[in-house]
Design an enzyme around this catalytic site. Structure first.
Site, mmCIF file in Angstrom:
data_model
loop_
_atom_site.group_PDB
_atom_site.id
_atom_site.type_symbol
_atom_site.label_atom_id
_atom_site.label_comp_id
_atom_site.label_asym_id
_atom_site.label_seq_id
_atom_site.Cartn_x
_atom_site.Cartn_y
_atom_site.Cartn_z
ATOM 1 N N GLY A 1 83.179 66.205 1.304
ATOM 2 C CA GLY A 1 84.209 66.218 2.348
ATOM 3 C C GLY A 1 84.798 64.830 2.437
ATOM 4 C CB SER B 1 82.073 62.931 -2.158
ATOM 5 O OG SER B 1 83.041 63.104 -1.174
ATOM 6 N N GLY C 1 97.087 54.577 -3.434
ATOM 7 C CA GLY C 1 96.990 55.165 -2.102
ATOM 8 C C GLY C 1 95.547 55.580 -1.930
ATOM 9 C CG HIS C 2 92.683 53.338 -2.777
ATOM 10 N ND1 HIS C 2 92.051 52.234 -3.288
ATOM 11 C CD2 HIS C 2 93.364 53.887 -3.817
ATOM 12 C CE1 HIS C 2 92.343 52.117 -4.578
ATOM 13 N NE2 HIS C 2 93.155 53.100 -4.911
ATOM 14 C CD GLN D 1 96.875 51.939 -10.065
ATOM 15 O OE1 GLN D 1 96.475 50.860 -10.458
ATOM 16 N NE2 GLN D 1 97.438 52.056 -8.875
ATOM 17 C CB THR E 1 101.479 56.224 -3.070
ATOM 18 O OG1 THR E 1 100.218 55.566 -2.995
ATOM 19 C CG2 THR E 1 102.574 55.175 -3.133
ATOM 20 C CE LYS F 1 91.181 54.644 -7.505
ATOM 21 N NZ LYS F 1 91.734 55.987 -7.772
ATOM 22 C CG ASP G 1 95.621 60.092 -6.485
ATOM 23 O OD1 ASP G 1 95.659 58.977 -5.943
ATOM 24 O OD2 ASP G 1 96.639 60.674 -6.911
HETATM 25 P P1 GDP Z 1 91.867 57.390 -4.310
HETATM 26 O O1 GDP Z 1 93.236 56.978 -4.678
HETATM 27 O O2 GDP Z 1 90.958 57.475 -5.481
HETATM 28 O O3 GDP Z 1 91.278 56.572 -3.199
HETATM 29 O O4 GDP Z 1 91.980 58.879 -3.763
HETATM 30 P P2 GDP Z 1 93.095 59.421 -2.732
HETATM 31 O O5 GDP Z 1 92.775 58.909 -1.380
HETATM 32 O O6 GDP Z 1 94.448 59.206 -3.259
HETATM 33 O O7 GDP Z 1 92.834 60.976 -2.859
HETATM 34 C C1 GDP Z 1 91.589 61.536 -2.606
HETATM 35 C C2 GDP Z 1 91.750 62.556 -1.479
HETATM 36 O O8 GDP Z 1 90.582 63.346 -1.406
HETATM 37 C C3 GDP Z 1 91.883 61.911 -0.105
HETATM 38 O O9 GDP Z 1 92.707 62.715 0.682
HETATM 39 C C4 GDP Z 1 90.459 61.915 0.421
HETATM 40 O O10 GDP Z 1 90.408 61.932 1.849
HETATM 41 C C5 GDP Z 1 89.960 63.218 -0.124
HETATM 42 N N1 GDP Z 1 88.522 63.294 -0.423
HETATM 43 C C6 GDP Z 1 87.713 62.351 -0.966
HETATM 44 N N2 GDP Z 1 86.484 62.875 -1.194
HETATM 45 C C7 GDP Z 1 86.533 64.169 -0.793
HETATM 46 C C8 GDP Z 1 85.602 65.241 -0.816
HETATM 47 O O11 GDP Z 1 84.473 65.128 -1.272
HETATM 48 N N3 GDP Z 1 86.038 66.445 -0.332
HETATM 49 C C9 GDP Z 1 87.287 66.635 0.153
HETATM 50 N N4 GDP Z 1 87.630 67.839 0.594
HETATM 51 N N5 GDP Z 1 88.203 65.647 0.183
HETATM 52 C C10 GDP Z 1 87.819 64.436 -0.308
HETATM 53 P P1 IMO Z 2 95.305 55.430 -6.868
HETATM 54 O O1 IMO Z 2 94.773 54.019 -6.796
HETATM 55 C C1 IMO Z 2 97.457 58.451 -9.147
HETATM 56 C C2 IMO Z 2 100.664 57.013 -11.764
HETATM 57 C C3 IMO Z 2 102.073 57.383 -11.395
HETATM 58 C C4 IMO Z 2 102.714 57.413 -12.773
HETATM 59 C C5 IMO Z 2 102.025 56.271 -13.492
HETATM 60 C C6 IMO Z 2 102.810 54.957 -13.491
HETATM 61 O O2 IMO Z 2 95.694 55.985 -5.552
HETATM 62 O O3 IMO Z 2 94.377 56.301 -7.641
HETATM 63 P P2 IMO Z 2 103.310 53.139 -11.579
HETATM 64 O O4 IMO Z 2 103.989 53.278 -10.250
HETATM 65 O O5 IMO Z 2 101.913 52.624 -11.494
HETATM 66 O O6 IMO Z 2 104.133 52.385 -12.568
HETATM 67 O O7 IMO Z 2 103.228 54.657 -12.152
HETATM 68 O O8 IMO Z 2 100.783 56.077 -12.839
HETATM 69 N N1 IMO Z 2 99.892 56.338 -10.700
HETATM 70 C C7 IMO Z 2 98.926 56.927 -9.985
HETATM 71 N N2 IMO Z 2 98.474 58.195 -9.994
HETATM 72 N N3 IMO Z 2 96.888 57.534 -8.343
HETATM 73 C C8 IMO Z 2 97.306 56.248 -8.350
HETATM 74 O O9 IMO Z 2 96.690 55.257 -7.670
HETATM 75 C C9 IMO Z 2 98.400 55.904 -9.172
HETATM 76 N N4 IMO Z 2 99.067 54.758 -9.401
HETATM 77 C C10 IMO Z 2 99.972 55.031 -10.342
HETATM 78 O O10 IMO Z 2 102.122 58.634 -10.754
HETATM 79 O O11 IMO Z 2 102.361 58.603 -13.436
HETATM 80 MG MG MG Z 3 95.192 57.643 -4.466
#
Ligand code: GDP
Ligand code: IMO
Ligand code: MG
Length: 425
Positions: free
Chosen positions: A416, A414, A40-41, A219, A295, A16, A13
Site C-alpha cells: 500500500g 510494499s 515525481g516521488h 527515474q 509529474t 522509490k 515510478d
Molecule cells: P517513484 O517515482 O518511484 O517515487 O514512484 P511514484 O511516486 O511516481 O509512483 C508510485 C506510486 O505508487 C505512488 O502513487 C505511490 O504512492 C504508490 N505506491 C507505492 N507503493 C505502493 C504499494 O505498495 N501499493 C500501492 N497501492 N501503491 C503504492
Molecule cells: P521518477 O523519479 C517515469 C521519462 C519520461 C520520458 C523520458 C525522458 O518519478 O521515477 P525527461 O523529462 O527526463 O527528459 O524524459 O524519461 N521519465 C520518467 N518516467 N518516472 C520518472 O521519474 C521519469 N523521469 C523521466 O516520461 O519518457
Molecule cells: Mg515517479
C-alpha cells in the site's frame, strides 16, 4: 545502518519515494543524486500525500536532505516546492550543491520543441544536461555570485544563435528574455544562498563519522542515458553508480544497493515496452493501480512484470536486493503472467537488445502465475512479522519465483502507499 542507495529497477515510478521515506527514519542524511523536476516521488503518510519533484523523500522525517552535484535544478520550481512544504507546517532542512546545474526557461522551451518524440516530461532536463556537457551552462554557484546577473547574460550569449536560429525565441524576445531572466535568477540565487554548500563534503564527513547516508535515485535503470532503452531514456545516469558521481558516495565505504520494482511494469513516455498490455486489461490495471504520472499526470503505460528486463537492470546497476511494491494492486487483477525470456524472429535471445528498434521486435515468453491473494488491511497488519513463511502461499510463491529468477532476495514488500504498509524481511 550501512549507507544505502535506492534506485528504480524498471522505467521509473517504482515507488522509490515511498521506500526512501520508510528507510529515512534510520538514516542521518538523504541525498538526491540525479535528475531534476522530471522526478515525481510520492510519499503518503497519515493520509497526507506529498509529491516531491526535487526535495529528497526524507523530508518528512526532518532529516538533513541534500540535492547533490548530479541534480539539475529549476530554482523557481524548487522554491515553490519548498514554500508549499513549509506552508503545510514542515521545515525543510535542505542543502544544495554549489556545483549542481541550473535549469533556465530556455531549456524548457527547447525541451517543449524537441522532447515530443521521446515523450519527455518537458522540464528542460535534456537541454540542461546537454549544455552542461557542452560546458556552456551555469551552476548554482553562479547564480549566488555577486555578479550573477552578468554571468547569466554572458552565458545566454553562448546560446543566442541557437535559440534564434532554431526559432525558439525571436531576436526581440531574446533581448527581453536576457534581461528579465538575469534579474529573476539572480534573485533566486540570493534566496538559495544560505542553502548552497559543498554537499560532497557533508556526505564525506557523515560517512567517515559512521552516520548513515541514504542516496535517493530518480527515474529507473532502464531510463539510464548509457544503459537504458536509448534514445527513449532520460539524460542522466540513473544507475547506483550515479550516487558516487552525482551524490558524493565514497568508493570503498560499505553500501547496500536496493532496487525498487513494482509487482508489474509501467512506463511513461515513448519507447519499447515488450510486456505492455493494451485494451481492457491495460485499463483495468491502470485504474486499479492509479497509474498516472506524478509529474505530468499522463496515463502510465502498464504491462506484465518483465523479469528479463529486471534481471538486466539488476546486473548493470549492481542491485543487491529488491523492494517490491504494489503487490496489493496485482492482487486485484487476473491473468497474471511474468516474462522470463525474449524471442526475436522465433529465436530465444540471450542479451538485452541495446537497439530500440530491435527491442520493439521482441516477443516476450511468459510464465503463468497463480492469482495473488487479496488481503484486507487488517490481514496485512497481522503479517508484519518480517517472516516470508507467514505470507499467503500465492504471494510466497510469486516472491520465490522472482527471487529464483533474478538471483537476489526481495527484502521488502510494499502492500500500500502508506509508510506503514511495508513488510521488511
Ligand atoms: P517513484 O517515482 O518511484 O517515487 O514512484 P511514484 O511516486 O511516481 O509512483 C508510485 C506510486 O505508487 C505512488 O502513487 C505511490 O504512492 C504508490 N505506491 C507505492 N507503493 C505502493 C504499494 O505498495 N501499493 C500501492 N497501492 N501503491 C503504492
Ligand atoms: P521518477 O523519479 C517515469 C521519462 C519520461 C520520458 C523520458 C525522458 O518519478 O521515477 P525527461 O523529462 O527526463 O527528459 O524524459 O524519461 N521519465 C520518467 N518516467 N518516472 C520518472 O521519474 C521519469 N523521469 C523521466 O516520461 O519518457
Ligand atoms: Mg515517479
Amino acid at each position: 545502518m550501512k549507507n544505502t542507495i535506492v534506485v528504480g529497477a524498471q522505467w521509473g515510478d517504482e515507488g522509490k519515494g515511498k521506500l526512501v521515506d520508510v528507510l529515512a527514519e534510520q538514516s542521518d542524511l538523504v541525498v538526491r543524486f540525479n535528475g531534476g523536476g522530471n522526478a515525481g516521488h510520492t510519499v503518503m503518510h497519515d493520509g497526507e500525500t506529498y509529491k516531491f519533484h526535487y526535495m529528497p523523500s526524507g523530508m518528512l522525517h526532518h532529516k538533513t536532505c541534500i540535492l547533490g552535484t548530479g541534480v539539475v535544478i529549476n530554482p523557481k520550481d524548487l522554491l515553490e516546492e519548498m514554500e508549499s512544504f513549509t506552508s503545510s507546517g514542515h521545515s525543510p532542512k535542505l542543502k544544495i550543491s554549489a556545483r549542481a546545474h541550473v535549469i533556465f526557461p530556455h531549456h524548457q522551451l527547447i525541451d517543449a520543441k524537441e522532447g515530443g518524440k521521446i515523450g519527455t516530461t518537458g522540464r528542460g532536463i535534456g537541454p540542461t544536461y546537454s549544455q552542461k556537457a557542452s560546458r556552456i551552462n551555469l551552476r548554482m554557484l553562479d547564480i549566488i555570485a555577486d555578479d550573477a546577473e552578468q554571468r547569466i547574460k554572458t552565458a545566454l550569449k553562448d546560446v543566442k544563435d541557437m535559440l534564434v536560429s532554431e526559432g525558439i525565441l525571436s531576436e526581440q524576445d531574446y533581448n527581453d528574455y536576457c534581461s528579465s531572466v538575469a534579474v529573476e535568477y539572480a534573485k533566486y540565487g540570493q534566496h538559495f544562498k544560505p542553502f548552497i554548500t559543498d554537499t560532497e563534503d557533508l556526505v564525506r564527513i557523515a560517512s567517515k563519522s559512521g552516520q548513515s547516508v541514504l542516496f535517493e535515485g530518480a527515474q529507473g535503470t532502464l531510463l539510464d542515458l548509457n544503459y537504458g532503452t536509448y534514445p527513449y531514456v532520460t539524460s542522466s545516469s540513473t544507475l547506483a553508480a550515479a550516487a558516487y558521481v552525482g551524490g558524493g558516495a565514497i568508493p570503498g565505504v560499505p553500501i547496500r544497493i536496493l532496487g525498487i520494482t513494482k509487482a508489474y511494469t509501467t512506463r511513461v513516455g515513448e519507447g519499447p515496452f515488450p510486456t505492455e498490455l493494451h485494451g481492457e486489461a491495460a485499463t483495468l490495471l491502470r485504474e486499479t493501480g492509479h497509474e498516472y504520472g506524478a509529474t505530468t499526470g499522463r496515463p502510465r503505460r502498464v504491462g506484465h512484470l518483465d523479469l528479463y528486463a529486471l534481471r538486466y537492470a539488476i546486473r548493470i546497476s549492481g542491485i543487491q536486493e529488491l523492494a517490491m511494491t504494489k503487490i496489493d494492486t496485482l492482487a486485484l487483477v487476473s491473468g497474471i503472467k511474468v516474462c522470463t525470456a525474449y524471442k526475436i524472429n522465433d529465436k530465444v535471445i540471450d542479451y538485452f537488445p541495446a537497439d530500440a528498434p530491435t527491442l520493439e521486435l521482441v516477443e516476450p515468453i511468459y510464465t503463468e502465475i497463480d492469482s495473488i491473494s487479496s488481503l484486507s488491511r487488517e490481514d496485512w497488519s497481522k503479517l508484519k512479522t518480517g517472516n516470508k513463511a507467514a505470507l499467503p502461499e500465492s504471494i510466497r510463491n510469486y516472491i520465490k519465483f522472482i527471487e529464483d529468477y533474478v538471483e537476489i532476495p526481495i527484502s521488502i514488500l510494499s502492500h500500500g502507499p502508506e509508510r506503514n504498509e511495508t513488510i521488511v524481511f
